[in-house]
Enzyme design. Structure first.
Site, PDB file in Angstrom:
ATOM      1  CG  HIS A 184      49.200  14.107   9.815  1.00 54.79           C
ATOM      2  ND1 HIS A 184      49.074  14.003  11.179  1.00 54.79           N
ATOM      3  CD2 HIS A 184      47.951  14.359   9.341  1.00 54.79           C
ATOM      4  CE1 HIS A 184      47.811  14.198  11.506  1.00 54.79           C
ATOM      5  NE2 HIS A 184      47.110  14.414  10.406  1.00 54.79           N
ATOM      6  CB  SER A 225      42.095  20.846  12.108  1.00 56.34           C
ATOM      7  OG  SER A 225      42.336  19.809  13.001  1.00 56.34           O
ATOM      8  CE  LYS A 228      45.943  18.652  14.609  1.00 54.91           C
ATOM      9  NZ  LYS A 228      44.683  17.989  14.792  1.00 54.91           N
TER      10      LYS A 228
HETATM   11  N1  URA Z   1      42.596  15.333  11.509  1.00 52.37           N
HETATM   12  C1  URA Z   1      42.778  16.485  12.186  1.00 52.37           C
HETATM   13  O1  URA Z   1      43.777  16.685  12.866  1.00 52.37           O
HETATM   14  N2  URA Z   1      41.810  17.426  12.098  1.00 52.37           N
HETATM   15  C2  URA Z   1      40.695  17.271  11.354  1.00 52.37           C
HETATM   16  O2  URA Z   1      39.884  18.166  11.305  1.00 52.37           O
HETATM   17  C3  URA Z   1      40.527  16.061  10.664  1.00 52.37           C
HETATM   18  C4  URA Z   1      41.514  15.098  10.736  1.00 52.37           C
END
Ligand code: URA
Length: 436
Positions: A82, A183, A187
């Site tokens: 990521h 955040s 994911k």
């Molecule tokens: N990428 C994300 O998925 N969330 C954030 O808060 C910042 C970058």
């Protein structure tokens, strides 16, 4: 429990319990707590922060707000990568094929670009016919058969993050480590892989402007992985430069072309180095290869013998795209005009601001300001001179690929983003630090 008491607690700089965090996330997603109360809490978090346990509890609550990808039907080692978001960042399109040609499995759920940062899905969609939508069973089948798939996120993965992110965007609360870390990680935990490399961008074109801030974010990401409630994740944070754009191309179709060139062994040096390093970390940290030297040797072999390129080809075919793009870049969306932005002086490039270059590409139509905006897959910028390069007056600094929108503004932004000096400038390594 009352939301107002939770806001007061954080306003007075006290730590929130797991129950309080769960209460606010669950009721926010269900529509029982209004945006204005959550906005107040977000701002209190922005000012007073969260400790390690609070961040892990927040991540967990967001993770549990929706579906999780179950990779158990896939044999072998599933990994993920990521990026926190940068300009010209097409790394997944190169790292994915490399590691899957080495024998790892990459079942990747990606996002779209927003603002000056691009998204992998938009890039892939510049390949004619390529589909980023797959039913879960087809997604798993593809990974089982060819070892790689990159698709869009299903609607119900981390709905709490989707709602919170939209609110953060309009309440000036995006740029704080607890909220960014939770955040990103909710994911990543939802995506199921156990070894995850996170490319933490540092510099003018990214959320984290300094090495110190990027180090703090990286430490949190690694800790969240270790504290994960279901099973521990091995998170490796690679801190990389985002003062200048990554590689040479900015813009969706252009970046696909650069990714293919890199897989053919003709990539820009620092971009290739970054792709190789992330691949090596995935191979070694997942336990697939014993040491870095061996892993790097394998990665270089897969690049030079064409096997990594052929993985990209397999993925394009499996996802309905026209694999002829690999040998014929004319099949990618083409801009009507290519304009050279010529240097007004001779000297060395001291800096080339990624943020301004990203905004310039956005003005051409390569990025979106709002989620609903469409993007022009053909337009963008080719960077001809990067930090440390010598440029003669009249030589192109960059080329603008335009379809008529925002051309002059973009050209002005490009001039504005370059700083050219008389003295020689030393180019720094794209990789700043690794935290595991
Ligand atoms: N990428 C994300 O998925 N969330 C954030 O808060 C910042 C970058």
């Amino acid at each position: 429990m009352r939301m107002v008491d939770i806001i007061i607690k954080k306003k007075e700089n006290n730590r929130l319990t797991k129950e309080e965090i769960n209460y606010f996330i669950t009721n926010y997603v269900n529509g029982n707590i209004p945006d204005y109360q959550v906005s107040a809490l977000l701002m209190a978090i922005w000012f007073n922060g969260m400790d390690e346990d609070e961040i892990s509890d927040l991540t967990d609550a967001m993770l549990n707000s929706g579906d999780k990808v179950d990779l158990s039907s896939i044999d072998g080692i599933c990994v993920d990568k990521h990026s926190t978001g940068g300009v010209g960042d097409k790394t997944s399109l190169v790292v994915g094929p490399i590691v899957s040609s080495c024998g790892l499995k990459l079942a990747k759920v990606s996002g779209r670009g927003l603002g000056h940062t691009g998204g992998t899905l938009d890039k892939l969609e510049s390949i004619p016919g390529f589909s980023i939508e797959k039913e879960p069973e087809d997604f798993f089948k593809q990974v089982r058969e060819i070892g790689i798939a990159i698709v869009g996120q299903s609607k119900n993965v981390c709905p709490a993050d989707k709602k919170l992110y939209a609110l953060r965007d309009v309440t000036a609360t995006v740029d704080t480590i607890p909220l960014i870390a939770s955040s990103i990680m909710c994911k990543k935990l939802a995506s199921g892989a156990r070894t995850i490399v996170i490319d933490v961008k540092v510099g003018k074109g990214s959320f984290m402007k300094t090495i110190d801030d990027a180090t703090r974010l990286a430490n949190e990401l690694v800790k969240i992985g270790k504290n994960a409630k279901d099973f521990k994740r091995n998170v490796i944070a690679v801190l990389t430069d985002m003062d200048e754009p990554l590689g040479r191309m900015i813009g969706n179709g252009l970046e696909v072309k650069e990714a293919i060139e890199t897989l053919k062994g003709r990539g820009e040096k620092s971009f290739t180095r970054l792709c190789e390093k992330i691949s090596v970390e995935l191979l070694v940290e997942s336990g697939y290869i014993n040491n870095e030297e061996e892993a790097l040797k394998l990665v270089k072999e897969k690049l030079s013998n064409g096997e990594a390129l052929s993985k990209l080809k397999d993925m394009i075919i499996y996802q309905g795209g026209d694999a002829n793009v690999i040998d014929n870049y004319d099949l990618l969306p083409q801009a009507k005009e290519i304009i050279a932005v010529k240097s007004k002086m001779s000297g060395y490039v001291q800096s080339l601001e990624a943020l301004k270059m990203g905004l310039a590409a956005m003005k051409l139509g390569a990025g979106r300001e709002n989620k609903e905006d469409s993007v022009d897959l053909a337009v963008g910028i080719e960077v001809n001179k990067k930090v440390g390069d010598y440029v003669k007056e009249g030589e192109p600094l960059a080329f603008v690929y335009s379809n008529g929108k925002g051309t002059n503004e973009a050209i002005n932004d490009i001039y504005d983003s370059y700083l050219i000096v008389k003295e020689e400038v030393k180019k720094e390594d794209v990789i700043k630090k690794i935290i595991k």
